[in-house]
Design a protein around this motif. Structure first.
Motif, PDB file in Angstrom:
ATOM      1  N   GLU A  84       0.856  -1.183   0.000  1.00 45.11           N
ATOM      2  CA  GLU A  84       0.000   0.000   0.000  1.00 45.11           C
ATOM      3  C   GLU A  84       0.891   1.231   0.000  1.00 45.11           C
ATOM      4  O   GLU A  84       2.001   1.216   0.570  1.00 45.11           O
ATOM      5  CB  GLU A  84      -0.902   0.007   1.234  1.00 45.11           C
ATOM      6  N   PRO A  85       0.450   2.338  -0.624  1.00 42.80           N
ATOM      7  CA  PRO A  85       1.278   3.546  -0.679  1.00 42.80           C
ATOM      8  C   PRO A  85       1.753   4.048   0.682  1.00 42.80           C
ATOM      9  O   PRO A  85       2.890   4.514   0.808  1.00 42.80           O
ATOM     10  CB  PRO A  85       0.353   4.563  -1.354  1.00 42.80           C
ATOM     11  N   TYR A  86       0.909   3.924   1.706  1.00 43.78           N
ATOM     12  CA  TYR A  86       1.303   4.473   3.006  1.00 43.78           C
ATOM     13  C   TYR A  86       2.469   3.706   3.637  1.00 43.78           C
ATOM     14  O   TYR A  86       3.110   4.212   4.564  1.00 43.78           O
ATOM     15  CB  TYR A  86       0.107   4.556   3.954  1.00 43.78           C
ATOM     16  N   TYR A  87       2.772   2.508   3.124  1.00 41.83           N
ATOM     17  CA  TYR A  87       3.958   1.784   3.600  1.00 41.83           C
ATOM     18  C   TYR A  87       5.231   2.581   3.323  1.00 41.83           C
ATOM     19  O   TYR A  87       6.263   2.355   3.956  1.00 41.83           O
ATOM     20  CB  TYR A  87       4.108   0.441   2.880  1.00 41.83           C
ATOM     21  N   PHE A  88       5.164   3.477   2.350  1.00 37.80           N
ATOM     22  CA  PHE A  88       6.354   4.197   1.887  1.00 37.80           C
ATOM     23  C   PHE A  88       6.205   5.710   2.009  1.00 37.80           C
ATOM     24  O   PHE A  88       6.961   6.462   1.399  1.00 37.80           O
ATOM     25  CB  PHE A  88       6.633   3.802   0.431  1.00 37.80           C
ATOM     26  N   ALA A  89       5.228   6.152   2.803  1.00 36.19           N
ATOM     27  CA  ALA A  89       5.018   7.591   3.014  1.00 36.19           C
ATOM     28  C   ALA A  89       6.061   8.143   3.982  1.00 36.19           C
ATOM     29  O   ALA A  89       6.518   7.445   4.895  1.00 36.19           O
ATOM     30  CB  ALA A  89       3.616   7.837   3.554  1.00 36.19           C
ATOM     31  N   LYS A  90       6.435   9.390   3.799  1.00 30.70           N
ATOM     32  CA  LYS A  90       7.424  10.014   4.682  1.00 30.70           C
ATOM     33  C   LYS A  90       6.843  10.245   6.068  1.00 30.70           C
ATOM     34  O   LYS A  90       7.510  10.043   7.078  1.00 30.70           O
ATOM     35  CB  LYS A  90       7.890  11.340   4.076  1.00 30.70           C
ATOM     36  N   ASN A 101       1.372  10.031  -0.692  1.00 38.63           N
ATOM     37  CA  ASN A 101       1.622   8.625  -0.370  1.00 38.63           C
ATOM     38  C   ASN A 101       0.896   8.097   0.864  1.00 38.63           C
ATOM     39  O   ASN A 101       0.757   6.883   1.007  1.00 38.63           O
ATOM     40  CB  ASN A 101       3.130   8.412  -0.194  1.00 38.63           C
ATOM     41  N   TYR A 102       0.448   8.974   1.741  1.00 43.52           N
ATOM     42  CA  TYR A 102      -0.236   8.499   2.938  1.00 43.52           C
ATOM     43  C   TYR A 102      -1.704   8.225   2.620  1.00 43.52           C
ATOM     44  O   TYR A 102      -2.623   8.905   3.082  1.00 43.52           O
ATOM     45  CB  TYR A 102      -0.105   9.503   4.078  1.00 43.52           C
ATOM     46  N   VAL A 103      -1.907   7.208   1.786  1.00 41.24           N
ATOM     47  CA  VAL A 103      -3.240   6.783   1.358  1.00 41.24           C
ATOM     48  C   VAL A 103      -3.252   5.257   1.252  1.00 41.24           C
ATOM     49  O   VAL A 103      -2.206   4.609   1.278  1.00 41.24           O
ATOM     50  CB  VAL A 103      -3.632   7.391  -0.017  1.00 41.24           C
ATOM     51  N   THR A 104      -4.433   4.692   1.140  1.00 42.23           N
ATOM     52  CA  THR A 104      -4.568   3.250   0.965  1.00 42.23           C
ATOM     53  C   THR A 104      -4.948   2.942  -0.479  1.00 42.23           C
ATOM     54  O   THR A 104      -5.797   3.589  -1.060  1.00 42.23           O
ATOM     55  CB  THR A 104      -5.648   2.680   1.899  1.00 42.23           C
ATOM     56  N   LYS A 105      -4.280   1.978  -1.050  1.00 33.86           N
ATOM     57  CA  LYS A 105      -4.588   1.502  -2.404  1.00 33.86           C
ATOM     58  C   LYS A 105      -3.829   0.180  -2.573  1.00 33.86           C
ATOM     59  O   LYS A 105      -2.630   0.171  -2.834  1.00 33.86           O
ATOM     60  CB  LYS A 105      -4.164   2.500  -3.481  1.00 33.86           C
TER      61      LYS A 105
END
Length: 222
Positions: A129-135, A142-146
């Motif tokens: 998921e994008p949030y795995y790699f958000a700063k 990136n702090y989202v779910t997909k």
């Protein structure tokens, strides 16, 4: 390394590998929108599979493969002739996907949402998921779910670069039958038309692109 990023017009992944000093090229049947046409090959990506690559990262079209479109194969939504047409298009999309699976390359990554290939082919190596790699939680991109599936060959699963909690849903709504549904990231995408919406939805998140480049290739001079 010489890297092919297939079915990518945004060049998000291509640029991430270029920043690490690798010879990466995006490829799509459309012009690129990433600002570097000198790194973009406009053609059918299958033609480039005839060449030798150190790594192939592919983003096959998911229009007929995503679970989001499953309802269109139901007689409740479409007449038989439309269902038959969609089945043929799904078969072609699956064959296109499998061409990358079977490509002659030591390192292959294929991305798609949860859908038809999870059962028609096999379960993905991992789902990220994008949030795995958000700063941080203020990283709006990136702090989202997909949920994103990755099928990997000769490459390790991506490791999370953050331990952030799962973001809360944008909002929820209650269906007529009383079931509460969360609004997903895709439903938040706004665009002037369907084509533009498809482009925005298909762009790889910068956090995932950066993780791919750093974890699968690293700096070329190291």
């Amino acid at each position: 390394m010489k890297i092919l990023v297939a079915c990518e017009e945004s060049q998000a992944v291509c640029k991430a590998f270029r920043e690490k000093g690798h010879e990466a090229y995006s490829c799509d049947i459309e012009d690129c929108s990433g600002g570097h046409p000198e790194w973009h090959v406009k053609c059918d990506a299958l033609e480039l599979l005839k060449m030798q690559w150190d790594m192939i990262i592919a983003f096959p079209p998911c229009t007929y493969l995503s679970s989001c479109g499953t309802r269109h194969f139901s007689p409740k939504c479409n007449p038989p002739e439309k269902i038959t047409k969609r089945e043929k298009l799904r078969k072609a999309a699956a064959e296109f996907f499998m061409a990358f699976v079977n490509a002659d390359c030591p390192r292959i990554a294929i991305e798609n949402p949860v859908g038809y290939m999870n059962t028609h082919y096999q379960k993905p190596t991992q789902i990220v998921e994008p949030y795995y790699f958000a700063k941080n939680k203020n990283d709006k991109e990136n702090y989202v779910t997909k949920r994103t599936c990755l099928w990997l060959k000769g490459l390790p699963p991506l490791e999370r670069t953050s331990n952030l909690d799962r973001p809360k849903p944008y909002r929820s709504y209650t269906k007529p039958d009383g079931i509460v549904k969360n609004v997903c990231w895709e439903m938040q995408v706004t665009a002037r038309n369907q084509k533009e919406r498809a482009k925005l939805r298909s762009k790889t998140f910068s956090g995932i692109a950066k993780a791919m480049a750093e974890q699968w290739a690293g700096d070329s001079n190291v």
